[in-house]
Design a protein around this motif. Structure first.
Motif, PDB file in Angstrom:
ATOM      1  N   GLN A  33       0.691   9.994 -12.498  1.00 22.83           N
ATOM      2  CA  GLN A  33       1.645  10.969 -13.021  1.00 22.83           C
ATOM      3  C   GLN A  33       2.368  11.689 -11.890  1.00 22.83           C
ATOM      4  OE1 GLN A  33      -0.524  13.490 -15.715  1.00 22.83           O
ATOM      5  NE2 GLN A  33      -1.001  11.801 -17.102  1.00 22.83           N
ATOM      6  N   LEU A  34       1.631  12.060 -10.841  1.00 24.57           N
ATOM      7  CA  LEU A  34       2.252  12.749  -9.705  1.00 24.57           C
ATOM      8  C   LEU A  34       3.245  11.861  -8.970  1.00 24.57           C
ATOM      9  CD1 LEU A  34      -0.754  14.714  -8.225  1.00 24.57           C
ATOM     10  CD2 LEU A  34       1.375  15.702  -9.088  1.00 24.57           C
ATOM     11  N   THR A  44       9.780  16.430  -3.760  1.00 21.36           N
ATOM     12  CA  THR A  44       8.630  15.529  -3.837  1.00 21.36           C
ATOM     13  C   THR A  44       7.473  15.910  -2.926  1.00 21.36           C
ATOM     14  OG1 THR A  44       9.549  14.088  -2.141  1.00 21.36           O
ATOM     15  CG2 THR A  44      10.105  13.590  -4.439  1.00 21.36           C
ATOM     16  N   GLY A  45       7.646  16.840  -2.042  1.00 23.37           N
ATOM     17  CA  GLY A  45       6.610  17.156  -1.053  1.00 23.37           C
ATOM     18  C   GLY A  45       5.264  17.501  -1.647  1.00 23.37           C
ATOM     19  N   HIS A  46       5.232  18.430  -2.584  1.00 25.78           N
ATOM     20  CA  HIS A  46       3.961  18.876  -3.148  1.00 25.78           C
ATOM     21  C   HIS A  46       3.281  17.769  -3.935  1.00 25.78           C
ATOM     22  CE1 HIS A  46       4.597  22.934  -1.828  1.00 25.78           C
ATOM     23  NE2 HIS A  46       5.786  22.966  -2.423  1.00 25.78           N
ATOM     24  N   ALA A  47       4.010  17.090  -4.787  1.00 24.60           N
ATOM     25  CA  ALA A  47       3.424  16.027  -5.600  1.00 24.60           C
ATOM     26  C   ALA A  47       2.911  14.895  -4.717  1.00 24.60           C
ATOM     27  CB  ALA A  47       4.438  15.499  -6.609  1.00 24.60           C
ATOM     28  N   ALA A  51      -1.011  13.738  -4.535  1.00 28.83           N
ATOM     29  CA  ALA A  51      -1.383  12.354  -4.825  1.00 28.83           C
ATOM     30  C   ALA A  51      -2.147  11.743  -3.658  1.00 28.83           C
ATOM     31  CB  ALA A  51      -0.138  11.528  -5.143  1.00 28.83           C
ATOM     32  N   HIS A  52      -1.706  12.037  -2.436  1.00 33.16           N
ATOM     33  CA  HIS A  52      -2.380  11.510  -1.246  1.00 33.16           C
ATOM     34  C   HIS A  52      -3.839  11.961  -1.196  1.00 33.16           C
ATOM     35  CE1 HIS A  52      -3.102  10.366   2.903  1.00 33.16           C
ATOM     36  NE2 HIS A  52      -3.529  11.597   3.108  1.00 33.16           N
ATOM     37  N   TYR A  53      -4.087  13.248  -1.365  1.00 37.35           N
ATOM     38  CA  TYR A  53      -5.452  13.765  -1.283  1.00 37.35           C
ATOM     39  C   TYR A  53      -6.312  13.293  -2.454  1.00 37.35           C
ATOM     40  CZ  TYR A  53      -4.297  16.546   2.756  1.00 37.35           C
ATOM     41  OH  TYR A  53      -3.926  16.935   4.016  1.00 37.35           O
ATOM     42  N   MET A  54      -5.733  13.198  -3.639  1.00 45.40           N
ATOM     43  CA  MET A  54      -6.502  12.680  -4.772  1.00 45.40           C
ATOM     44  C   MET A  54      -6.835  11.208  -4.566  1.00 45.40           C
ATOM     45  SD  MET A  54      -5.465  14.506  -8.300  1.00 45.40           S
ATOM     46  CE  MET A  54      -3.698  14.589  -8.146  1.00 45.40           C
TER      47      MET A  54
END
Length: 76
Positions: A33-34, A44-47, A51-54
């Protein structure tokens, strides 16, 4: 950042494989979803970082489950 070989994310001993993989699946759904949101949004920075950390969390769960399954197989 080096954590001295201690995993930041891992499956706690006693947690069943099905529960760990279900958690990984839920995290992957959030990542999907992110990344879809990041692909269609100008900010897009936050999403992307979320997503990277998840994704790192999912990898840790799957690696831990696989290691446990291999250990169980080797001791059988």
């Amino acid at each position: 950042m080096d954590s001295g070989g201690t995993p930041l994310f891992s499956v706690t001993p006693g947690v069943c494989v099905e529960d760990a993989l279900e958690h990984a699946s839920c995290l992957m759904s959030c990542i999907n979803q992110l990344t879809l949101s990041a692909a269609t949004d100008d900010n897009t920075g936050h999403a992307t970082w979320c997503a990277h950390y998840m994704g790192e969390m999912v990898k840790a769960i799957i690696d831990d489950v696989a290691a446990g399954l291999f250990r169980a197989r080797d001791h059988a």
